[in-house]
Design a protein around this motif. Structure first.
Motif, PDB file in Angstrom:
ATOM      1  N   SER A 268      -9.944   0.475   9.341  1.00  0.00           N
ATOM      2  CA  SER A 268      -9.768   1.159   8.069  1.00  0.00           C
ATOM      3  C   SER A 268      -9.464   0.133   6.993  1.00  0.00           C
ATOM      4  CB  SER A 268      -8.632   2.185   8.160  1.00  0.00           C
ATOM      5  OG  SER A 268      -8.446   2.835   6.918  1.00  0.00           O
ATOM      6  N   VAL A 269     -10.122   0.301   5.843  1.00  0.00           N
ATOM      7  CA  VAL A 269      -9.888  -0.591   4.713  1.00  0.00           C
ATOM      8  C   VAL A 269      -9.780   0.266   3.457  1.00  0.00           C
ATOM      9  CG1 VAL A 269     -12.369  -0.940   4.377  1.00  0.00           C
ATOM     10  CG2 VAL A 269     -10.753  -2.602   3.424  1.00  0.00           C
ATOM     11  N   ASP A 270      -8.925  -0.118   2.568  1.00  0.00           N
ATOM     12  CA  ASP A 270      -8.707   0.644   1.342  1.00  0.00           C
ATOM     13  C   ASP A 270      -9.733   0.255   0.283  1.00  0.00           C
ATOM     14  OD1 ASP A 270      -6.568   2.424  -0.174  1.00  0.00           O
ATOM     15  OD2 ASP A 270      -7.211   0.833  -1.539  1.00  0.00           O
ATOM     16  N   TYR A 271     -10.410   1.249  -0.276  1.00  0.00           N
ATOM     17  CA  TYR A 271     -11.378   1.006  -1.348  1.00  0.00           C
ATOM     18  C   TYR A 271     -11.074   1.950  -2.503  1.00  0.00           C
ATOM     19  CZ  TYR A 271     -15.747   0.537  -3.921  1.00  0.00           C
ATOM     20  OH  TYR A 271     -16.683   0.317  -4.909  1.00  0.00           O
ATOM     21  N   SER A 272     -10.629   1.390  -3.598  1.00  0.00           N
ATOM     22  CA  SER A 272     -10.286   2.154  -4.803  1.00  0.00           C
ATOM     23  C   SER A 272      -9.290   3.264  -4.498  1.00  0.00           C
ATOM     24  CB  SER A 272     -11.554   2.724  -5.446  1.00  0.00           C
ATOM     25  OG  SER A 272     -12.416   1.694  -5.864  1.00  0.00           O
ATOM     26  N   GLY A 273      -8.326   2.963  -3.657  1.00  0.00           N
ATOM     27  CA  GLY A 273      -7.271   3.918  -3.368  1.00  0.00           C
ATOM     28  C   GLY A 273      -7.554   4.883  -2.242  1.00  0.00           C
ATOM     29  N   SER A 274      -8.761   4.834  -1.673  1.00  0.00           N
ATOM     30  CA  SER A 274      -9.105   5.738  -0.576  1.00  0.00           C
ATOM     31  C   SER A 274      -9.480   4.931   0.655  1.00  0.00           C
ATOM     32  CB  SER A 274     -10.280   6.644  -0.974  1.00  0.00           C
ATOM     33  OG  SER A 274      -9.942   7.437  -2.097  1.00  0.00           O
ATOM     34  N   ASP A 390     -14.935 -14.984   4.445  1.00  0.00           N
ATOM     35  CA  ASP A 390     -15.976 -14.781   3.425  1.00  0.00           C
ATOM     36  C   ASP A 390     -16.715 -13.466   3.641  1.00  0.00           C
ATOM     37  OD1 ASP A 390     -15.342 -17.147   2.208  1.00  0.00           O
ATOM     38  OD2 ASP A 390     -16.919 -18.312   3.186  1.00  0.00           O
ATOM     39  N   VAL A 391     -16.001 -12.457   4.092  1.00  0.00           N
ATOM     40  CA  VAL A 391     -16.580 -11.123   4.241  1.00  0.00           C
ATOM     41  C   VAL A 391     -16.302 -10.357   2.950  1.00  0.00           C
ATOM     42  CG1 VAL A 391     -16.465  -8.942   5.485  1.00  0.00           C
ATOM     43  CG2 VAL A 391     -16.382 -11.101   6.742  1.00  0.00           C
ATOM     44  N   GLY A 392     -17.350 -10.096   2.183  1.00  0.00           N
ATOM     45  CA  GLY A 392     -17.217  -9.494   0.872  1.00  0.00           C
ATOM     46  C   GLY A 392     -17.385 -10.559  -0.188  1.00  0.00           C
ATOM     47  N   THR A 393     -18.628 -10.781  -0.608  1.00  0.00           N
ATOM     48  CA  THR A 393     -18.916 -11.800  -1.622  1.00  0.00           C
ATOM     49  C   THR A 393     -19.472 -11.121  -2.871  1.00  0.00           C
ATOM     50  OG1 THR A 393     -21.154 -12.140  -0.725  1.00  0.00           O
ATOM     51  CG2 THR A 393     -19.392 -13.529   0.143  1.00  0.00           C
ATOM     52  N   GLY A 394     -19.741 -11.927  -3.888  1.00  0.00           N
ATOM     53  CA  GLY A 394     -20.262 -11.374  -5.136  1.00  0.00           C
ATOM     54  C   GLY A 394     -19.241 -10.452  -5.772  1.00  0.00           C
ATOM     55  N   GLU A 395     -19.677  -9.248  -6.109  1.00  0.00           N
ATOM     56  CA  GLU A 395     -18.772  -8.300  -6.758  1.00  0.00           C
ATOM     57  C   GLU A 395     -17.673  -7.810  -5.819  1.00  0.00           C
ATOM     58  OE1 GLU A 395     -20.396  -4.151  -7.221  1.00  0.00           O
ATOM     59  OE2 GLU A 395     -22.266  -5.211  -6.829  1.00  0.00           O
ATOM     60  N   PHE A 396     -17.842  -8.055  -4.501  1.00  0.00           N
ATOM     61  CA  PHE A 396     -16.839  -7.620  -3.537  1.00  0.00           C
ATOM     62  C   PHE A 396     -15.873  -8.743  -3.169  1.00  0.00           C
ATOM     63  CE2 PHE A 396     -20.561  -4.917  -2.803  1.00  0.00           C
ATOM     64  CZ  PHE A 396     -19.987  -3.671  -3.032  1.00  0.00           C
ATOM     65  N   ALA A 397     -16.016  -9.906  -3.786  1.00  0.00           N
ATOM     66  CA  ALA A 397     -15.101 -11.008  -3.504  1.00  0.00           C
ATOM     67  C   ALA A 397     -13.704 -10.701  -4.031  1.00  0.00           C
ATOM     68  CB  ALA A 397     -15.623 -12.306  -4.113  1.00  0.00           C
ATOM     69  N   SER A 398     -13.641  -9.933  -5.110  1.00  0.00           N
ATOM     70  CA  SER A 398     -12.346  -9.550  -5.664  1.00  0.00           C
ATOM     71  C   SER A 398     -11.689  -8.513  -4.764  1.00  0.00           C
ATOM     72  CB  SER A 398     -12.533  -8.977  -7.070  1.00  0.00           C
ATOM     73  OG  SER A 398     -11.324  -8.416  -7.541  1.00  0.00           O
ATOM     74  N   THR A 399     -10.367  -8.569  -4.698  1.00  0.00           N
ATOM     75  CA  THR A 399      -9.617  -7.609  -3.886  1.00  0.00           C
ATOM     76  C   THR A 399      -9.030  -6.480  -4.734  1.00  0.00           C
ATOM     77  OG1 THR A 399      -7.625  -8.985  -4.072  1.00  0.00           O
ATOM     78  CG2 THR A 399      -9.062  -9.348  -2.154  1.00  0.00           C
ATOM     79  N   ASP A 400      -9.472  -6.377  -5.991  1.00  0.00           N
ATOM     80  CA  ASP A 400      -8.953  -5.323  -6.868  1.00  0.00           C
ATOM     81  C   ASP A 400      -9.350  -3.937  -6.371  1.00  0.00           C
ATOM     82  OD1 ASP A 400      -7.863  -7.270  -8.450  1.00  0.00           O
ATOM     83  OD2 ASP A 400      -9.528  -7.310  -9.882  1.00  0.00           O
ATOM     84  N   ALA A 401     -10.632  -3.767  -6.037  1.00  0.00           N
ATOM     85  CA  ALA A 401     -11.106  -2.467  -5.558  1.00  0.00           C
ATOM     86  C   ALA A 401     -11.121  -2.406  -4.041  1.00  0.00           C
ATOM     87  CB  ALA A 401     -12.508  -2.178  -6.116  1.00  0.00           C
ATOM     88  N   LEU A 402     -11.668  -3.440  -3.415  1.00  0.00           N
ATOM     89  CA  LEU A 402     -11.748  -3.492  -1.954  1.00  0.00           C
ATOM     90  C   LEU A 402     -10.622  -4.377  -1.440  1.00  0.00           C
ATOM     91  CD1 LEU A 402     -13.329  -2.674   0.585  1.00  0.00           C
ATOM     92  CD2 LEU A 402     -14.664  -4.772   0.312  1.00  0.00           C
ATOM     93  N   ALA A 403      -9.699  -3.782  -0.707  1.00  0.00           N
ATOM     94  CA  ALA A 403      -8.522  -4.511  -0.250  1.00  0.00           C
ATOM     95  C   ALA A 403      -8.897  -5.665   0.668  1.00  0.00           C
ATOM     96  CB  ALA A 403      -7.573  -3.563   0.476  1.00  0.00           C
TER      97      ALA A 403
END
Length: 418
Positions: A268-274, A390-403
């Motif tokens: 389970s991973v948190d994405y935008s609060g869910s 390096d799992v989650g690159t580009g727009e997913f490199a940030s941890t703001d939305a995708l924990a």
């Protein structure tokens, strides 16, 4: 017009390739138009994935067809007016261009998309992206659309030319139909036309449901541990012992265990609060364990990253893509741990190494074990940071939305080997 008719016909391989590509091309063009009207989500995504698979199939078959055309003996050109021969030659060249450039431009579009999703040919074989930059995207998009309309026009001209020759009662059509219909050109032509029409209709009527989810149910989502560790945990937990592990010398107390069916591995991973929950379906691992011989206990696990499932086929393909697991380049994740430590009654810790996406990082596995004779029941959790691999690159490199943290938990039963 005399002589052995076989010498005036195309080879069997050329004939088979011709009709296979013709049917796939008709299907592909029809499906391409249908994609614009399909709803977004699992259905539209499944159709898009199938469209990509058919496109690559056309590309590969066309490459073989070009090779056959260059190397195999072909019938002599048909006697016709120079203008008609020129038109026929241009139509053939145009069709080859459509069959090659259509899939290639589509391949470029997928490779340069903002969110890269792993292409799985017919939901089975990972297909890599092209090493091209984003500047290729817009030209490829324009050319891809133009080639579709060009293909329709050339298709009509090609069929019209075949009918024209058939009405003249020459042998042009007979050169490209199976030998059994050599003396029944009308029947052979009708079968070909009906097949093409059927391919067009099939693409419009084909049902695209959500991609089947091949996962094992997730265990308590409250136990948190990152995604990449999920792989290793999964493998360690639901692993099958290998001969290599069972034959290691010097491990008198630790014995191999066979994991029984019904094991569960979830993450389970948190994405935008869910929370986004998922699991892996395919593991292969070797486990040796004894509570009386923890130093010689070990886990060696391998997980098939393409088996990830979250209940959303579009998201699953995104996870397989270059932005996340990059299964085309790194299809497997491995976790190894040698030597366990006690952490309380019935509780243990295994410190090991996880190799994922070309990176190797230390990971700790915490689990509980209940032994009853030759049967054991294990439950555990682990934790790691996805960005460390390096799992989650580009727009997913940030941890703001995708924990950055992903929770992983597992439960399984195992039986001691004799």
């Amino acid at each position: 017009m005399g002589g052995d008719p076989v010498r005036r016909r195309y080879s069997g391989l050329a004939i088979a390739l011709h009709w296979a590509i013709a049917l796939l091309l008709a299907f592909q063009i029809s499906l391409g138009w249908r994609l614009e009207d399909l709803p977004k989500g699992p259905i539209g995504f499944a159709a898009f994935q199938f469209h990509k698979s058919v496109g690559i199939a056309i590309l590969l078959l066309t490459v073989v067809r070009v090779g056959v055309r260059l190397l195999a003996r072909r019938p002599a050109p048909v006697k016709a007016a120079p203008a008609l021969r020129l038109l026929a030659g241009l139509v053939h060249i145009g069709l080859y261009a459509v069959m090659l450039l259509g899939p290639i431009t589509g391949w470029i579009l997928v490779s340069t998309a903002k969110v890269r999703m792993q292409t799985m040919l017919f939901s089975t074989v990972p297909w890599p992206n092209l090493p091209v930059g984003p500047a290729w995207h817009e030209p490829a998009e324009l050319l891809h659309g133009a080639l579709a309309w060009l293909g329709v026009g050339l298709f009509v001209l090609h069929v019209g030319g075949a009918l024209h020759h058939h009405m003249l009662r020459d042998d042009v059509v007979g050169r490209m139909i199976p030998a059994r219909t050599w003396k029944g050109l009308t029947a052979g032509l009708l079968i070909g036309l009906v097949g093409i029409g059927g391919a067009l209709v099939w693409a419009k009527a084909m049902h695209f449901g959500a991609a089947p989810l091949v996962t094992q149910p997730a265990v308590a989502a409250s136990e948190q541990a990152p995604v990449e560790q999920a792989s290793e945990l999964a493998e360690a937990a639901i692993a099958q012992p290998s001969a290599e592990a069972s034959e290691q010398p010097g491990e008198e107390g630790a014995v191999p265990w066979t994991v029984e069916k019904g094991g569960k591995l979830g993450f389970s991973v948190d994405y935008s609060g869910s929370p986004v929950n998922g699991s892996f379906a395919k593991w292969n691992a070797a486990i040796r364990f004894s509570p009386d011989d923890l130093p010689n206990s070990s886990i060696k696990a391998t997980i098939d990253l393409a088996s990830v499932g979250t209940g959303d086929s579009e998201r699953d393909d995104m996870l397989r893509g270059d932005s996340f697991f990059a299964v085309a380049a790194h299809p497997k994740a491995t976790f190894t741990a040698n030597g366990f430590k006690p952490a309380g009654p019935g509780r243990y810790t295994a410190s090991g190494t996880l190799s994922l996406n070309g990176k190797a990082r230390p990971v700790r596995l915490d689990f509980t074990l209940a032994l009853s004779g030759d049967t054991a029941r294990a439950k555990g959790t682990a934790s790691l940071k996805r960005t460390a691999f390096d799992v989650g690159t580009g727009e997913f490199a940030s941890t703001d939305a995708l924990a950055d943290a992903v929770s992983v938990n597992f439960a399984f039963s195992a039986r001691r080997q004799p």
